[in-house]
Design an enzyme around this catalytic site. Sequence first.
Site, PDB file in Angstrom:
ATOM      1  N   GLU A 286       0.847  -1.231  -0.058  1.00 44.82           N
ATOM      2  CA  GLU A 286      -0.071   0.074  -0.011  1.00 44.82           C
ATOM      3  C   GLU A 286       0.686   1.331  -0.020  1.00 44.82           C
ATOM      4  OE1 GLU A 286      -2.199  -0.539   4.010  1.00 44.82           O
ATOM      5  OE2 GLU A 286      -3.390  -2.014   3.005  1.00 44.82           O
ATOM      6  N   PRO A 287       1.731   1.307  -0.999  1.00 48.15           N
ATOM      7  CA  PRO A 287       2.654   2.677  -0.814  1.00 48.15           C
ATOM      8  C   PRO A 287       2.009   3.821  -1.291  1.00 48.15           C
ATOM      9  CG  PRO A 287       3.021   1.516  -2.908  1.00 48.15           C
ATOM     10  CD  PRO A 287       1.925   0.600  -2.401  1.00 48.15           C
ATOM     11  N   ARG A 289       3.693   7.761  -0.233  1.00 46.06           N
ATOM     12  CA  ARG A 289       4.700   8.648  -0.300  1.00 46.06           C
ATOM     13  C   ARG A 289       5.820   8.327  -1.370  1.00 46.06           C
ATOM     14  NH1 ARG A 289       5.728  11.961   4.029  1.00 46.06           N
ATOM     15  NH2 ARG A 289       4.301  10.732   5.298  1.00 46.06           N
ATOM     16  N   CYS A 355      -3.518  33.826   8.459  1.00 47.74           N
ATOM     17  CA  CYS A 355      -3.235  34.600   9.566  1.00 47.74           C
ATOM     18  C   CYS A 355      -3.190  33.391  10.969  1.00 47.74           C
ATOM     19  CB  CYS A 355      -4.587  35.315   9.853  1.00 47.74           C
ATOM     20  SG  CYS A 355      -4.769  36.645   8.645  1.00 47.74           S
ATOM     21  N   GLU A 356      -1.924  32.923  10.991  1.00 49.97           N
ATOM     22  CA  GLU A 356      -1.424  32.050  11.912  1.00 49.97           C
ATOM     23  C   GLU A 356       0.104  32.078  11.777  1.00 49.97           C
ATOM     24  OE1 GLU A 356      -3.272  29.791  13.556  1.00 49.97           O
ATOM     25  OE2 GLU A 356      -5.196  29.979  12.576  1.00 49.97           O
ATOM     26  N   TYR A 383       0.660  14.158   0.292  1.00 51.66           N
ATOM     27  CA  TYR A 383       0.031  14.498   1.340  1.00 51.66           C
ATOM     28  C   TYR A 383       0.390  16.187   1.305  1.00 51.66           C
ATOM     29  CZ  TYR A 383       0.662   9.858   2.755  1.00 51.66           C
ATOM     30  OH  TYR A 383       0.151   8.410   2.936  1.00 51.66           O
TER      31      TYR A 383
END
Length: 425
Positions: A286-287, A289, A355-356, A383
């Site tokens: 289940e690759p 990345r 704004c963080e 991701y």
Amino acid sequence: MSHFTYVNGKLHAEQTALDRIAAKFGTPTYVYSRASLTENFLAYASACQMHGRGQQGALVCYSVKSNSNLAVLNLLSKLGSGFDIVSGGELERVIAAGGDAKKVIFSGVGKSRDEMRLALTHDILCFNVESIPELHRLNEVAASMGKRARVSLRVNPDVDPKTHPYISTGLKENKFGIAFEDAIPTYRVAASLPQLDVTGIDCHIGSQLLDDAPLLEALDKVIELVDQLQDIGINLHHLDIGGGIGITYDQELPVAVGDYLSRLFTRIDNWRAARHNGKSITVLFEPGRSIVGNAGVLLTEVHYLKHGGNKNFAVVDAAMNDLMRPAMYEAWHGVKTVNERTAQAKVYDVVGPVCESGDWLARDRSLAIEPGDLLAIMSAGAYGMTMASNYNTRGRAAEVLVDGDQFRLIRKREKSSDLFALENI
Ligand SMILES: *Cc1c(COP(=O)(O)O)cnc(C)c1O
């Protein structure tokens, strides 16, 4: 091999200069390399073939959540990939992309009845079940449809993948999987339920693993269970070792996929020869990345340079809503200027407009840049877009697929009106 390299002082994706893409589609934009996606998938598929496992003996089920763009799924499907999904929405994507539902496995701790129904309608390969209540629910849903469901149990081998705690999933304290010591009784429950066919066993111990030792350790634990299950009359057709192989973001040296698979198949072959008269077992992967991570970059433009007291900031047009990984895991991504400059470099934090204070993409990077310059945030294929949000009512980035010196838009940039289209006053 990287498909993002400098040619005549300009960063390219394959034979396409990234500034051509920015000129045509604007920024921020995710850019993926078709050659890179293909090579990374084939690293798995060819290793399976080399170890005598063609169509029947092994299946690479690409993890859709790492990058779910339809063009990416379509490309991988044409290369023969199956898919590991974690929601009904991902199944609909796979089907819309032309993927084969019969090569789909459904992972995740919280499948709803509707999702189960959808997956049963499409006759997916297997449900990776994570609890006894889920077994009962699946049995009920299948009964209501007059269908049978193939199931695998996700066991928790309790090995330490030695990765970031947020992406480690195979330890006892994680929410995922069935505890190793509960596996046999849970299999007995599964085998007793009339609408379920017990076909496999799976695990997934974490992500961004650089070494395959924890995966091989997990394999040994899974093998132990397969044998114990056989002793009580439960014969499995497949084992699924999950995903998790890491990529180079900075200086990391992950195990080569071919080497890992070679060690894994050798162990499996020796075990089957010793305990099962050489009778083979299908192996699933289940690759995510390791297939898409280094096949993509996030292209962004520098808005402003702020030279502060003890910090310099490069304010760019991409932000944490486009690429969450730095804010979420303090992840490190390389930053490259699209046009190589020889000017004096300064040390910058690369930050977005959100704004963080957590809205940063990279910290303390030496960059020779001016406002209006293009930057590539490297290793952003996995991701990245799938975790993007609309925070601050920012439309999500466009996505582009490069093939040699050609490129095409595979997802339009979102407009503000797209973002509130479902709302009412
Ligand atoms: C996320 C996930 C994967 C993919 O992991 P990578 O580290 O991206 O290879 C595989 N299987 C399951 C169950 C997952 O949740």
